[in-house]
Write a protein that holds these residues in place. Sequence first.
Motif, PDB file in Angstrom:
ATOM      1  N   ARG A 140      20.292  91.781  17.457  1.00  0.00           N
ATOM      2  CA  ARG A 140      19.542  91.434  18.677  1.00  0.00           C
ATOM      3  C   ARG A 140      18.049  91.322  18.384  1.00  0.00           C
ATOM      4  O   ARG A 140      17.376  90.400  18.859  1.00  0.00           O
ATOM      5  N   GLU A 141      17.524  92.251  17.603  1.00  0.00           N
ATOM      6  CA  GLU A 141      16.087  92.241  17.297  1.00  0.00           C
ATOM      7  C   GLU A 141      15.708  91.001  16.487  1.00  0.00           C
ATOM      8  O   GLU A 141      14.653  90.394  16.724  1.00  0.00           O
ATOM      9  N   LEU A 142      16.576  90.608  15.538  1.00  0.00           N
ATOM     10  CA  LEU A 142      16.264  89.441  14.713  1.00  0.00           C
ATOM     11  C   LEU A 142      16.289  88.157  15.543  1.00  0.00           C
ATOM     12  O   LEU A 142      15.399  87.303  15.420  1.00  0.00           O
ATOM     13  N   GLN A 143      17.284  88.022  16.406  1.00  0.00           N
ATOM     14  CA  GLN A 143      17.329  86.819  17.240  1.00  0.00           C
ATOM     15  C   GLN A 143      16.152  86.784  18.206  1.00  0.00           C
ATOM     16  O   GLN A 143      15.578  85.712  18.470  1.00  0.00           O
ATOM     17  N   ALA A 144      15.754  87.940  18.729  1.00  0.00           N
ATOM     18  CA  ALA A 144      14.582  87.982  19.613  1.00  0.00           C
ATOM     19  C   ALA A 144      13.319  87.584  18.847  1.00  0.00           C
ATOM     20  O   ALA A 144      12.450  86.873  19.375  1.00  0.00           O
ATOM     21  N   GLU A 145      13.217  88.016  17.580  1.00  0.00           N
ATOM     22  CA  GLU A 145      12.064  87.657  16.747  1.00  0.00           C
ATOM     23  C   GLU A 145      12.012  86.144  16.525  1.00  0.00           C
ATOM     24  O   GLU A 145      10.943  85.525  16.614  1.00  0.00           O
ATOM     25  N   LEU A 146      13.155  85.547  16.258  1.00  0.00           N
ATOM     26  CA  LEU A 146      13.199  84.105  16.040  1.00  0.00           C
ATOM     27  C   LEU A 146      12.906  83.339  17.324  1.00  0.00           C
ATOM     28  O   LEU A 146      12.232  82.301  17.312  1.00  0.00           O
ATOM     29  N   LEU A 147      13.381  83.833  18.451  1.00  0.00           N
ATOM     30  CA  LEU A 147      13.095  83.183  19.729  1.00  0.00           C
ATOM     31  C   LEU A 147      11.612  83.270  20.080  1.00  0.00           C
ATOM     32  O   LEU A 147      11.051  82.340  20.676  1.00  0.00           O
ATOM     33  N   ASP A 148      10.968  84.367  19.700  1.00  0.00           N
ATOM     34  CA  ASP A 148       9.514  84.451  19.889  1.00  0.00           C
ATOM     35  C   ASP A 148       8.814  83.337  19.116  1.00  0.00           C
ATOM     36  O   ASP A 148       7.841  82.739  19.588  1.00  0.00           O
ATOM     37  N   GLY A 149       9.319  83.051  17.913  1.00  0.00           N
ATOM     38  CA  GLY A 149       8.751  81.974  17.118  1.00  0.00           C
ATOM     39  C   GLY A 149       8.971  80.611  17.765  1.00  0.00           C
ATOM     40  O   GLY A 149       8.086  79.747  17.731  1.00  0.00           O
ATOM     41  N   LEU A 150      10.151  80.403  18.344  1.00  0.00           N
ATOM     42  CA  LEU A 150      10.422  79.141  19.038  1.00  0.00           C
ATOM     43  C   LEU A 150       9.479  78.953  20.223  1.00  0.00           C
ATOM     44  O   LEU A 150       8.960  77.853  20.447  1.00  0.00           O
ATOM     45  N   ARG A 151       9.259  80.019  20.966  1.00  0.00           N
ATOM     46  CA  ARG A 151       8.341  79.919  22.113  1.00  0.00           C
ATOM     47  C   ARG A 151       6.911  79.663  21.648  1.00  0.00           C
ATOM     48  O   ARG A 151       6.190  78.856  22.253  1.00  0.00           O
ATOM     49  N   ALA A 152       6.503  80.324  20.579  1.00  0.00           N
ATOM     50  CA  ALA A 152       5.147  80.125  20.069  1.00  0.00           C
ATOM     51  C   ALA A 152       4.928  78.697  19.580  1.00  0.00           C
ATOM     52  O   ALA A 152       3.803  78.193  19.581  1.00  0.00           O
ATOM     53  N   ARG A 186      16.599  86.187  24.971  1.00  0.00           N
ATOM     54  CA  ARG A 186      16.654  87.199  23.910  1.00  0.00           C
ATOM     55  C   ARG A 186      17.756  86.929  22.887  1.00  0.00           C
ATOM     56  O   ARG A 186      17.854  87.620  21.882  1.00  0.00           O
ATOM     57  N   THR A 187      18.628  85.948  23.153  1.00  0.00           N
ATOM     58  CA  THR A 187      19.671  85.600  22.182  1.00  0.00           C
ATOM     59  C   THR A 187      19.739  84.083  22.038  1.00  0.00           C
ATOM     60  O   THR A 187      19.274  83.341  22.899  1.00  0.00           O
ATOM     61  N   PHE A 188      20.358  83.627  20.957  1.00  0.00           N
ATOM     62  CA  PHE A 188      20.452  82.204  20.678  1.00  0.00           C
ATOM     63  C   PHE A 188      21.350  81.461  21.657  1.00  0.00           C
ATOM     64  O   PHE A 188      21.344  80.227  21.683  1.00  0.00           O
ATOM     65  N   ASP A 189      22.137  82.195  22.450  1.00  0.00           N
ATOM     66  CA  ASP A 189      22.978  81.521  23.442  1.00  0.00           C
ATOM     67  C   ASP A 189      22.124  80.743  24.443  1.00  0.00           C
ATOM     68  O   ASP A 189      22.613  79.808  25.079  1.00  0.00           O
ATOM     69  N   ALA A 190      20.860  81.128  24.582  1.00  0.00           N
ATOM     70  CA  ALA A 190      19.972  80.410  25.490  1.00  0.00           C
ATOM     71  C   ALA A 190      19.591  79.034  24.936  1.00  0.00           C
ATOM     72  O   ALA A 190      19.203  78.138  25.687  1.00  0.00           O
ATOM     73  N   VAL A 191      19.712  78.853  23.615  1.00  0.00           N
ATOM     74  CA  VAL A 191      19.392  77.573  22.994  1.00  0.00           C
ATOM     75  C   VAL A 191      20.637  76.693  22.916  1.00  0.00           C
ATOM     76  O   VAL A 191      20.634  75.543  23.343  1.00  0.00           O
ATOM     77  N   ALA A 192      21.709  77.235  22.343  1.00  0.00           N
ATOM     78  CA  ALA A 192      22.976  76.509  22.205  1.00  0.00           C
ATOM     79  C   ALA A 192      24.099  77.531  22.304  1.00  0.00           C
ATOM     80  O   ALA A 192      24.371  78.251  21.337  1.00  0.00           O
ATOM     81  N   PRO A 193      24.741  77.643  23.455  1.00  0.00           N
ATOM     82  CA  PRO A 193      25.762  78.676  23.674  1.00  0.00           C
ATOM     83  C   PRO A 193      26.900  78.600  22.653  1.00  0.00           C
ATOM     84  O   PRO A 193      27.466  77.531  22.406  1.00  0.00           O
ATOM     85  N   GLY A 194      27.175  79.739  22.034  1.00  0.00           N
ATOM     86  CA  GLY A 194      28.313  79.831  21.131  1.00  0.00           C
ATOM     87  C   GLY A 194      28.124  79.169  19.786  1.00  0.00           C
ATOM     88  O   GLY A 194      29.086  79.005  19.030  1.00  0.00           O
ATOM     89  N   PHE A 195      26.894  78.793  19.447  1.00  0.00           N
ATOM     90  CA  PHE A 195      26.645  78.152  18.155  1.00  0.00           C
ATOM     91  C   PHE A 195      26.139  79.192  17.166  1.00  0.00           C
ATOM     92  O   PHE A 195      25.384  80.094  17.528  1.00  0.00           O
ATOM     93  N   SER A 196      26.533  79.054  15.900  1.00  0.00           N
ATOM     94  CA  SER A 196      26.100  79.997  14.874  1.00  0.00           C
ATOM     95  C   SER A 196      26.300  79.376  13.502  1.00  0.00           C
ATOM     96  O   SER A 196      27.116  78.461  13.329  1.00  0.00           O
ATOM     97  N   ALA A 197      25.566  79.872  12.510  1.00  0.00           N
ATOM     98  CA  ALA A 197      25.767  79.468  11.116  1.00  0.00           C
ATOM     99  C   ALA A 197      26.712  80.420  10.399  1.00  0.00           C
ATOM    100  O   ALA A 197      26.916  80.286   9.192  1.00  0.00           O
ATOM    101  N   ALA A 198      27.309  81.348  11.141  1.00  0.00           N
ATOM    102  CA  ALA A 198      28.132  82.385  10.515  1.00  0.00           C
ATOM    103  C   ALA A 198      29.308  81.812   9.733  1.00  0.00           C
ATOM    104  O   ALA A 198      29.774  82.404   8.763  1.00  0.00           O
ATOM    105  N   HIS A 199      29.811  80.633  10.139  1.00  0.00           N
ATOM    106  CA  HIS A 199      30.980  80.048   9.486  1.00  0.00           C
ATOM    107  C   HIS A 199      30.631  79.304   8.209  1.00  0.00           C
ATOM    108  O   HIS A 199      31.517  78.887   7.464  1.00  0.00           O
ATOM    109  N   GLN A 200      29.328  79.147   7.908  1.00  0.00           N
ATOM    110  CA  GLN A 200      28.916  78.368   6.741  1.00  0.00           C
ATOM    111  C   GLN A 200      29.143  79.165   5.446  1.00  0.00           C
ATOM    112  O   GLN A 200      29.039  80.388   5.429  1.00  0.00           O
TER     113      GLN A 200
END
Length: 431
Positions: free
Chosen positions: A59-71, A88-102
Amino acid sequence: MGEDEPWHVEYATLIARGHLPTAVAPITAPELAEARAKGELAIKMMHRRFGDVPLEEHRELQAELLDGLRASAFSSRVDWSDDLGGARTFDAVAPGFSAAHQPPAYYLVVGTTARVLGVTSATGVLRIGRSFALVAYLLVIALGISSARALGLSAPAVLVVGALLVLWPMHARHAAVVNNDVAAKLLASVAFWFGARGLGGLTSPTRSLLGASLFTLLAAGAKPTGLPATSAVVLVLLLLWSSPRRDAASPARWPLALGLTLVALGVVLVLTAHHAPVVPGSLTGLTDRLARAGEPRFWRALASTFVGSFNWESRSLPQAVVLTALGTWLLAALAGLGGLARTPTRGLRLFVCLPLAAQLGAVVLRGAAAGRYLFPAMLAFAILAGAAVDAAECPATRRRIASALVIGLVALSSYAFWAGLLGNQYARLGA
């Protein structure tokens, strides 16, 4: 501002912080429903890949990255994005999307490099990933020039090949994005280079085949997107060198090389077939994808994202510019077939054209119109156009054709920089 960068940076940052990706079971239906209800599906998916990482750290890492997107005024510059204020999570950008499967190979390289350098922040990992992209871009240019020379193209034709790889807008933009497509493109280019050196007589057939096969394995390990073009390279080498006309300089080693190649490629196909996005999985999936590929908008999107699109593919170059660029390339490619026929290298047209056809076919089967999925065949794309110069017999005519093509590429690249990158991304319009 590169497509999917936050998810790729997230993956590599976790590795930079000392965590390792592990193969895990799929998310169950109850877990899926709960994660969606909480708006944490992206967190749950990445947690499945990094099981040793506490959910709170995700959660903290995704929030950190979202802060960067807003900036970076992401919502103002990406037309389809909702306002990310308070997200606070990437679901706000693209729901259910992730690079976890790569596949983890690319992220292990970027993340481990960051860890060795003592970099653990997401911004630092972003910079290292983009530095990797720049190095990959320069290496692909060098590999393209070397391959063109090995295949016997003239100096003016080699100049066009290099200029296309330097100046093609989306390839140049690929020099500054964190994305595993960068690794797939680089490794596929090395496989092509091995094949080119073998065809040109600079490397023994056995060594060329084994080198191309090895980098086919590595490209598939970076991303299955790299498999079609590299497999086509290996197939052409097998067809040429298993024929009665092949060079039998080392007959004792040839059966061993052939056997190892077939076994290795078989292993790759078995390991990737189940998870590769290019495999439809069912007859219904195949018909759906072919139906999408049959629509004009599919080809418009593929063309624009291959020639020039920006801000997460929400803004593109004018359609007239895209059509002019691809139309000019097509005319050059048709002339290039004649230019390749003038070289003494046997099977050259098949060697250059089959990887292009295989990569395009894979994109159609995947049903996703993203130009970067064509990049593993970038060397073949450049060499086929550059060979147009050699269709002319007169050296002066060759120089004039090369000059015209290079000037056209400079104009295209300049316009893409002015109307695309500068206006949409660097000037922060609407921010």
